[in-house]
Design an enzyme around this catalytic site. Structure first.
Site: not given
Ligand code: IDP
Ligand code: MG
Length: 153
Positions: A126, A115, A112, A49, A9
């Site tokens: 994906e 991905h 974070n 997403y 990212k």
């Molecule tokens: P993942 O990346 O661990 O698979 P997902 O639920 O698929 O998590 O969410 C995709 C991305 O969306 C996350 O990595 C994060 O950057 C963002 N995200 C997910 N949940 C939240 C939230 O509650 N607040 C802000 N950003 C979020």
């Molecule tokens: Mg995810």
């Protein structure tokens, strides 16, 4: 053998963490079968997403992911999807298990660093969103017998 999609990212690129994170996967013995830098478009973000487009944080996520180029990579290995998810750690880096990439390199829920696909089915979808067949490669590690025993593949 399984394949999974990794995205470095914008925060990983800005913070100079690509090499170190890539090294974690390389040293684990996972094979890079595709890699490129690209600019994610709003359209691609909505496809990638799709499960999150209705969430209140989606607008910020799309703005962030399309703000500059990212690096997409496909890794191959035995049970690579779950192995990589475990190495990457929980979405919220503040809750990620110690030693995971997110725990080590981030302290944020949304910034974070990488991905990783969450299931074999999702990984297939994906990967096809980001790579054409010609951009993915089949080759063997010369030291393959030192990565896996013959009955593991
Ligand atoms: P993942 O990346 O661990 O698979 P997902 O639920 O698929 O998590 O969410 C995709 C991305 O969306 C996350 O990595 C994060 O950057 C963002 N995200 C997910 N949940 C939240 C939230 O509650 N607040 C802000 N950003 C979020
Ligand atoms: Mg995810």
């Amino acid at each position: 053998m399984e394949r999974t999609l990794i995205l470095f990212k914008p925060d990983a690129i800005q913070r100079g963490l690509v090499g170190e994170i890539l090294g974690v996967f390389e040293k684990k013995g996972l094979k890079i079968v595709g890699m490129k830098m690209l600019r994610m478009t709003p359209d691609l973000s909505k496809r990638h997403y799709a499960h999150l487009v209705d969430k209140p944080f989606y607008a910020d996520l799309e703005k962030f992911m399309t703000s500059q180029p990212i690096i997409a990579m496909v890794l191959e290995g035995v049970e690579v999807v779950s192995v990589v998810r475990d190495i990457v750690g929980a979405t919220n880096a503040r809750k990620a298990a110690p030693g995971t990439i997110r725990a080590r390199f981030s302290n944020s829920l949304s910034r974070n660093v990488i991905h990783a696909s969450d299931s074999v089915e999702t990984a297939k979808k994906e990967i096809s969103n980001f790579f054409s067949d010609e951009e993915l490669f089949e080759y063997d590690f010369a030291l393959k017998p030192f990565f896996y025993a013959g009955d593991e593949e």
